[in-house]
Design an enzyme around this catalytic site. Structure first.
Site, short mmCIF file in Angstrom:
data_model
loop_
_atom_site.label_atom_id
_atom_site.label_comp_id
_atom_site.label_asym_id
_atom_site.label_seq_id
_atom_site.Cartn_x
_atom_site.Cartn_y
_atom_site.Cartn_z
N ARG A 48 0.82 -1.22 0.00
CA ARG A 48 0.00 0.00 0.00
C ARG A 48 0.86 1.27 0.00
NH1 ARG A 48 -4.47 -1.95 4.48
NH2 ARG A 48 -5.56 -3.45 3.17
N ARG A 52 -3.47 6.42 0.71
CA ARG A 52 -4.12 7.57 1.34
C ARG A 52 -3.22 8.38 2.26
NH1 ARG A 52 -9.05 4.45 3.92
NH2 ARG A 52 -7.42 2.86 4.07
N ARG A 61 -7.60 11.67 -5.85
CA ARG A 61 -8.83 11.00 -5.42
C ARG A 61 -9.99 11.98 -5.21
NH1 ARG A 61 -11.65 8.13 -4.54
NH2 ARG A 61 -11.62 6.87 -2.64
N ASP A 98 -6.66 -3.21 -7.12
CA ASP A 98 -7.31 -3.78 -5.95
C ASP A 98 -7.58 -5.26 -6.22
OD1 ASP A 98 -8.72 -2.85 -3.29
OD2 ASP A 98 -10.04 -4.33 -4.21
N TYR A 176 -14.72 -12.44 0.73
CA TYR A 176 -15.41 -11.20 0.40
C TYR A 176 -16.70 -11.47 -0.37
CZ TYR A 176 -11.70 -7.92 1.75
OH TYR A 176 -10.80 -7.16 2.45
#
Length: 382
Positions: A48, A52, A61, A98, A176
């Site tokens: 990652r 963010r 974003r 992703d 998921y």
């Protein structure tokens, strides 16, 4: 899963031309470590690392949704390059995408909701729902944007560092797909393993087929190393891991290596990150790359590298495993912990790729990430 001879992914017949168009690699430390070499220092990258915590990421974003960023090659490439442009100490780049693009390609709707994360409005409730998935997935059609992003990124990297491609592991993706999002108990997905064991195995293998073709496509597009993320592997008992999660993982690696070999491609190393798998019986099954197809085993932060070396030996390379929260420890705390962990790794021996034991978290200050990388460069020297 298509046989190697039947592989018709975009670029399968022209991969030599694609690779020839890329600038020569200037920093091969990661690839040497993945090949088992005890390098002069540990190559370092962070899961990652494009995300963010970076203000330049947040600036993009503001005007684009998460999956729009994943599915627009120019945006995905720009986000991938951001940490490389900011941190000259990084030894690898990983394509921005992703793991949940695989369920999307199989026909499921996935939403990324603020503060909640991924949501599946129509999860798989019973095995009958498997019929709603696409029987045959055209990976080039459904996920070709990722291949384009990889090729674009290889050119943008200008040979500075290798580019990593990836996918989620079948068990993690199944969790998921059945839970409808993240979970603390995994009662629905693990319940499937008890109630519908054979149907679960068939679903896992269907997911593995898509994952295998996706990884091959990434390599043909320019990825130089691959990683398979089994984020929820540690939620399984050792028996469940060996019965349900491991067979499709082995199937993926076998397919990637055999398909690339049939195409005349020299192949790339593959890393498996089975987060939370600490059982000696399970780890021992992952210790032989010639049997598993995975050259490197990623470790989370809850294990000691020297203890793991005693279980798996020195045939498999290891990656990890700094506590992600160390990046909140201030410069002095970061430096002390990096020095301590590097000494443990030096004592473990074998090939080592430095990384966090999981992904970097959103509130990390960018300068602390930079300091962490500086400390790894300093203290991982052999």
């Amino acid at each position: 899963m298509s046989t190697p001879q039947e592989c018709t992914l975009k670029g399968a017949s022209t991969w030599r031309d694609t690779l020839a168009s890329f600038p020569p690699l200037k920093n091969d430390l990661l690839l040497r470590a993945a090949a088992g070499e005890e390098t002069e220092r540990a190559p370092v990258w962070v899961m990652r690392q494009a995300g963010r915590y970076l203000p330049e990421f947040l600036a993009i974003r503001k005007d684009h949704s998460f999956f729009e960023c994943c599915q627009t090659p120019a945006l995905a490439s720009a986000l991938t390059l951001q940490p490389i442009d900011r941190y000259p100490r990084l030894d690898a780049s990983i394509i921005f995408c992703d793991i949940l693009v695989v369920p999307q390609a199989m026909g499921m709707t996935v939403l990324m909701q603020p503060e909640k994360g991924p949501v599946f409005p129509e999860p798989l409730v019973t095995p009958d729902d498997i019929s709603k998935l696409r029987e045959h997935v055209d990976v080039d059609k459904e996920l070709g944007y990722l291949f384009e992003a990889i090729t674009l990124t290889r050119k943008g990297l200008d040979g500075r560092v290798p580019l990593i491609g990836f996918c989620g592991a079948p068990w993690t993706l199944m969790a998921y797909m059945v839970e409808g999002g993240g979970s603390k108990t995994f009662e629905k997905s693990k319940g499937w393993l008890y109630r519908y064991p054979e149907e679960s195995k068939r679903l896992l293998e269907r997911v593995a087929r898509v994952c295998g073709e996706l990884l091959v496509g990434q390599v043909l597009a320019g990825a130089q190393l691959l990683q398979v993320f089994d984020s929820w592997a540690g939620e399984l008992t050792p028996h469940q891991f060996q019965t349900f999660a491991l067979p499709p993982l082995l199937s993926i690696a076998s397919y990637v290596h055999s398909t690339l070999s049939a195409l005349g491609h020299p192949g790339v190393p593959i890393t498996l990150f089975p987060k939370g798998v600490h059982s000696p019986s399970s780890l021992s099954l992952l210790s032989d790359p010639s049997a598993t197809g995975y050259a490197t085993l990623g470790l989370d932060w809850q294990v000691d590298p020297q203890e793991i070396r005693q279980i798996v030996g020195k045939t498999v390379n290891l990656q990890g495993n700094f506590d992600p929260v160390v990046l909140y420890g201030g410069k002095e705390g970061i430096e002390k912990e990096v020095e301590r962990v590097c000494e443990r790794w030096k004592g473990a021996g074998g090939g080592w790729i430095a990384n966090l034991g999981h992904g970097i978290t959103p509130n990390v200050k960018p300068e602390m990430m930079g300091w962490f990388l500086e400390c790894v460069h300093k203290y991982s020297k052999r």
